[in-house]
Design a protein around this motif. Structure first.
Motif, mmCIF file in Angstrom:
data_model
loop_
_atom_site.group_PDB
_atom_site.id
_atom_site.type_symbol
_atom_site.label_atom_id
_atom_site.label_comp_id
_atom_site.label_asym_id
_atom_site.label_seq_id
_atom_site.Cartn_x
_atom_site.Cartn_y
_atom_site.Cartn_z
ATOM 1 N N ASP A 1 0.489 -1.455 -0.060
ATOM 2 C CA ASP A 1 -0.018 0.031 0.089
ATOM 3 C C ASP A 1 1.087 0.968 -0.321
ATOM 4 O O ASP A 1 0.763 2.361 -0.440
ATOM 5 C CB ASP A 1 -1.023 0.357 1.083
ATOM 6 N N ILE A 2 1.885 1.055 0.852
ATOM 7 C CA ILE A 2 2.700 2.324 0.849
ATOM 8 C C ILE A 2 3.796 2.349 -0.879
ATOM 9 O O ILE A 2 3.766 3.885 -0.916
ATOM 10 C CB ILE A 2 3.901 2.092 2.196
ATOM 11 N N ALA A 3 4.289 1.558 -1.637
ATOM 12 C CA ALA A 3 4.859 1.444 -2.483
ATOM 13 C C ALA A 3 3.771 2.333 -2.977
ATOM 14 O O ALA A 3 4.112 3.189 -3.793
ATOM 15 C CB ALA A 3 4.521 0.247 -3.199
ATOM 16 N N GLU A 4 2.336 2.135 -2.971
ATOM 17 C CA GLU A 4 1.315 2.566 -3.879
ATOM 18 C C GLU A 4 1.621 4.274 -4.066
ATOM 19 O O GLU A 4 1.617 4.906 -4.976
ATOM 20 C CB GLU A 4 0.557 2.436 -4.314
ATOM 21 N N SER A 5 1.174 4.299 -2.397
ATOM 22 C CA SER A 5 1.433 5.431 -2.386
ATOM 23 C C SER A 5 2.065 6.552 -2.506
ATOM 24 O O SER A 5 2.411 7.778 -2.763
ATOM 25 C CB SER A 5 1.050 6.144 -1.362
ATOM 26 N N ILE A 6 3.642 5.950 -2.513
ATOM 27 C CA ILE A 6 4.874 7.064 -2.565
ATOM 28 C C ILE A 6 4.859 7.063 -4.464
ATOM 29 O O ILE A 6 5.473 8.006 -5.089
ATOM 30 C CB ILE A 6 6.190 6.324 -2.291
ATOM 31 N N LYS A 7 4.447 6.052 -4.987
ATOM 32 C CA LYS A 7 4.652 6.274 -6.384
ATOM 33 C C LYS A 7 3.704 6.995 -6.386
ATOM 34 O O LYS A 7 4.057 7.942 -7.984
ATOM 35 C CB LYS A 7 4.484 4.754 -7.271
ATOM 36 N N ILE A 8 2.476 7.521 -5.981
ATOM 37 C CA ILE A 8 1.564 8.129 -7.046
ATOM 38 C C ILE A 8 2.557 9.647 -6.241
ATOM 39 O O ILE A 8 2.944 10.842 -7.905
ATOM 40 C CB ILE A 8 0.405 8.537 -5.322
ATOM 41 N N ILE A 9 2.815 9.688 -5.392
ATOM 42 C CA ILE A 9 3.506 11.100 -5.261
ATOM 43 C C ILE A 9 5.228 11.188 -5.808
ATOM 44 O O ILE A 9 5.524 12.108 -6.620
ATOM 45 C CB ILE A 9 4.784 11.209 -3.362
ATOM 46 N N ALA A 10 5.566 10.086 -6.540
ATOM 47 C CA ALA A 10 6.863 10.033 -7.342
ATOM 48 C C ALA A 10 6.390 10.310 -8.589
ATOM 49 O O ALA A 10 6.667 11.099 -9.044
ATOM 50 C CB ALA A 10 7.522 8.980 -7.166
ATOM 51 N N ASN A 11 5.277 9.679 -8.927
ATOM 52 C CA ASN A 11 4.635 10.488 -10.555
ATOM 53 C C ASN A 11 3.981 11.773 -10.374
ATOM 54 O O ASN A 11 4.377 12.615 -11.723
ATOM 55 C CB ASN A 11 3.077 9.693 -10.739
ATOM 56 N N THR A 12 3.663 11.921 -9.587
ATOM 57 C CA THR A 12 3.135 13.365 -9.095
ATOM 58 C C THR A 12 4.013 14.577 -9.263
ATOM 59 O O THR A 12 4.056 15.257 -10.607
ATOM 60 C CB THR A 12 2.108 13.823 -8.205
ATOM 61 N N THR A 13 5.610 14.346 -8.747
ATOM 62 C CA THR A 13 6.336 15.293 -8.674
ATOM 63 C C THR A 13 7.929 15.177 -9.283
ATOM 64 O O THR A 13 8.700 15.595 -9.463
ATOM 65 C CB THR A 13 6.925 15.321 -7.590
ATOM 66 N N GLU A 14 7.430 13.546 -10.555
ATOM 67 C CA GLU A 14 8.709 12.933 -11.373
ATOM 68 C C GLU A 14 9.545 13.128 -10.863
ATOM 69 O O GLU A 14 10.972 13.853 -11.099
ATOM 70 C CB GLU A 14 8.563 14.150 -12.679
ATOM 71 N N GLN A 15 10.368 12.538 -9.334
ATOM 72 C CA GLN A 15 10.474 12.769 -8.528
ATOM 73 C C GLN A 15 11.106 10.936 -8.904
ATOM 74 O O GLN A 15 9.989 9.953 -8.341
ATOM 75 C CB GLN A 15 11.161 12.915 -7.291
ATOM 76 N N ARG A 16 11.598 10.121 -8.278
ATOM 77 C CA ARG A 16 12.605 8.999 -7.788
ATOM 78 C C ARG A 16 13.076 8.585 -6.475
ATOM 79 O O ARG A 16 13.175 9.499 -5.787
ATOM 80 C CB ARG A 16 13.848 8.643 -8.634
ATOM 81 N N ILE A 17 11.991 8.485 -5.615
ATOM 82 C CA ILE A 17 11.886 8.020 -4.189
ATOM 83 C C ILE A 17 12.457 6.559 -3.533
ATOM 84 O O ILE A 17 11.782 5.850 -4.354
ATOM 85 C CB ILE A 17 10.177 8.282 -3.820
ATOM 86 N N THR A 18 12.945 6.711 -2.774
ATOM 87 C CA THR A 18 13.902 5.498 -2.352
ATOM 88 C C THR A 18 14.038 5.516 -0.681
ATOM 89 O O THR A 18 13.840 6.506 0.099
ATOM 90 C CB THR A 18 14.970 5.634 -2.520
#
Ligand code: ADP
Length: 586
Positions: free
Chosen positions: A61-78
């Motif tokens: 679930d967390i991974a999905e939310s982070i992916k949304i944030i990453a897509n929105t900001t066009e950033q890579r989150i690790t």
């Protein structure tokens, strides 16, 4: 000059433009970095908020939310655990990624420092900016959230803007150069005019003036230069006037003047010096060594002596030197300029005439004494003899009286002639001498009348031949009479018995010619040029016997000199003598 200034302005502008470009580039890049850092921090904060209330650090679930944030900001989150192992990554497979514990941003996060890190990512093979933060979730687990973004886009934007800036600056540079050229030209034109003007003034064209006046410093300078040209013209005029004055003084001065420098080279020489030293008029002796020009050892010695003196030790040196046939009084003075001897002035005074007159006067005094002594001694001798009563014979006594009377007459004649001579010697008397219009024939006839007794004693014929229209002359009556008396009485004295004395009077051109001729004893050729000297007699004994003083012809010559006349003599021994007088008609 315009080109130089333009080049300097363009160089300065180029440097300024380059520095501005570099500054703008780095400033824009920093601004970008700051904006990106802020975006990364916001993403990390968002993720942190998302998972901080969870029980586990990572779940699908967390991974999905982070992916949304990453897509929105066009950033890579690790997501990274505390051992450095990657738990989740929005762009890459976590299991394929190596341990991240040594990554600088991870180290910063572990220390609690929130700081951006820019480096090359070995995982994505791109230049990236990283921000990492350590968080502890509600479940008690601690981990690190890292967000990152590629710098490529920013680099592209920066490069694009840099290209634009360079283009704008280039155009700006060209416009600035053109404007500078125009301004410099309009500023330099009056300066070039001033330079041309100054050149003309320096070349001696003191009449040149500038006409355009601006209301600025250049206008001020133009006015000052015009004033300077005014003063220069004034000074030049004064100087030329003084030079002309000096030149005319030097030209007309009777003394010879030569200026030499310290090396004895002639710097100036006047006309009189040329004449006195017999230098040909057309020879240019300026800058020639004086010794080379005047080859005279005494002068050479004098010049080298004074030029050898230490400065200021002697200011003037005067000597009398004989150069050629003349005697010169030479004075050499130093030319002192600011305590330094810059040259010498040589003044030549021709004293030949003065010396000649001095010696003539000495001779005259000696002659006068001698001439006076002879009759006085004779008179004294006869008087002594008579006084002693040694002469009883009446006839002898009468003869003695006769001789005393004759000697006294001679003495009187001598004193009279000496007085006439000294009167004629004095130039002041000549100026004030009375002159009048005379009929020469009448005056000569009177003289003949006075002398006829003398002529009769020798049975001489006396003739006067005069043209009908003989011109009048302007002459002092007494001196004309004395002159004719001297010449006609000489003709009588030096004639043999039964001879003839002829006076010929005629006009030749505008001149009056008087010839006094005799057929007497004549004068030897060797004595002819000396008979006008004072006390000169051809035959001393005879002349004395005849009662001559030796001054008669000298007086004639003097009288003629004071009346602009001339006398010539032609004679042949035993044949006769002709004296020819030439006079201006009145
Ligand atoms: P002086 O009083 O002795 O005659 P002058 O000066 O008149 O002096 O003349 C100078 C000399 O010139 C005379 O002593 C004489 O020897 C010579 N002399 C002048 N006139 C004649 C002349 N007519 N004939 C020959 N000799 C002359």
């Amino acid at each position: 000059m315009t080109r130089k200034i333009l080049m300097a302005v363009i160089t300065t502008l180029s440097i300024t433009v380059c520095l501005m470009g570099i500054f703008t580039f780095y400033n824009s890049r920093n601004l970008y970095y700051k904006v990106m850092e802020k975006d990364l921090t916001r993403s990390v904060d968002l993720v942190s908020k998302e998972i901080s209330s969870k029980d586990e650090f990572y779940s699908p679930d967390i991974a999905e939310s982070i992916k949304i944030i990453a897509n929105t900001t066009e950033q890579r989150i690790t997501l990274i655990d505390l051992t450095g192992e990657v738990v989740f990554d929005t762009e890459l497979n976590a299991s394929e990624l190596g341990n991240h514990l040594n990554r600088p941003e991870v180290q910063n996060a572990l220390k609690g420092v929130l700081k951006r890190e820019i480096r090359f990512s070995s995982s994505t093979a791109l230049d990236m900016m990283y921000i990492a933060k350590k968080i502890t979730i509600s479940g008690g687990e601690t981990g690190i959230i890292r967000s990152s973004i590629s710098l490529n886009l920013m680099k592209d934007i920066l490069n694009q803007s840099l290209e634009n800036v360079i283009g704008y600056l280039g155009v700006f540079l060209i416009l600035a150069a053109l404007l500078s050229r125009y301004i410099i030209k309009s500023l330099m034109t009056p300066i070039s005019d001033i330079a041309v003007f100054a050149k003309k003034i320096a070349g001696g064209n003191y009449k040149e003036r500038m006409t355009s006046f601006k209301k600025d410093e250049i206008g001020e300078l133009t006015r000052s230069l015009n004033n300077m040209a005014d003063s220069l013209e004034d000074s030049f005029c004064q100087l030329s006037d003084r030079n002309a004055e000096l030149e005319s003084i030097l030209k007309n001065i009777v003394n010879g003047i030569i200026a030499i420098d310290g090396k004895n080279n002639i710097k100036m020489i006047n006309k009189s010096a040329y004449k006195m030293l017999n230098i040909p008029e057309d020879r240019n002796v300026v800058n020639k060594n004086i010794i080379e020009v005047i080859r005279n050892h005494s002068l050479y010695e004098m010049v080298t002596e004074i030029t050898g003196y230490p400065e200021d030790s002697i200011l003037e040196n005067t000597r009398e030197l004989v150069i050629g046939e003349n005697i010169f009084r030479i004075t050499i003075s130093q030319i002192i300029d600011s305590h330094i001897v810059s040259g010498y002035i040589i003044v030549l005074q021709d004293i030949t005439q003065i010396r000649k007159l001095e010696s003539m006067r000495k001779d005259f005094v000696a002659n006068v004494s001698h001439e006076l002594k002879t009759p006085i001694t004779s008179i004294k001798g006869f008087i002594e003899t008579l006084k002693d009563g040694g002469v009883e014979d009446e006839e002898t006594r009468n003869r003695f009286y006769e001789i005393i009377s004759l000697e006294t007459d001679r003495l009187i004649k001598l004193v009279e002639d000496i007085l006439t001579m000294s009167f004629l010697d004095n130039e002041n008397n000549i100026g004030t001498m009375d002159k009048e219009k005379l009929n020469p024939v009448e005056e000569i006839r009177k003289v003949i009348y006075l002398l006829h007794k003398e002529a009769d004693k020798k049975h001489l014929g006396m003739e006067v031949h005069a043209e009908e229209t003989v011109p009048y002359i302007t002459f002092n009556r007494n001196y004309f009479k004395q002159m004719m008396m001297n010449l006609i009485s000489n003709a009588i004295k030096y004639s043999r018995e039964n001879g003839t004395v002829v006076v010929n009077i005629r006009k030749e051109n505008s001149k009056l010619i008087i010839e006094v001729s005799d057929n007497g004893i004549g004068i030897p050729e060797k004595d002819l040029f000396r008979i006008f000297e004072r006390f000169y007699r051809v035959d001393k004994g005879r002349a004395r016997e005849e009662g001559g003083t030796g001054l008669g012809l000298a007086i004639v010559k003097h009288i003629l000199q004071t009346h602009n006349g001339d006398i010539q003599v032609k004679s042949e021994v035993n044949k006769g003598t002709i004296f020819t007088i030439t006079l201006n008609a009145a």
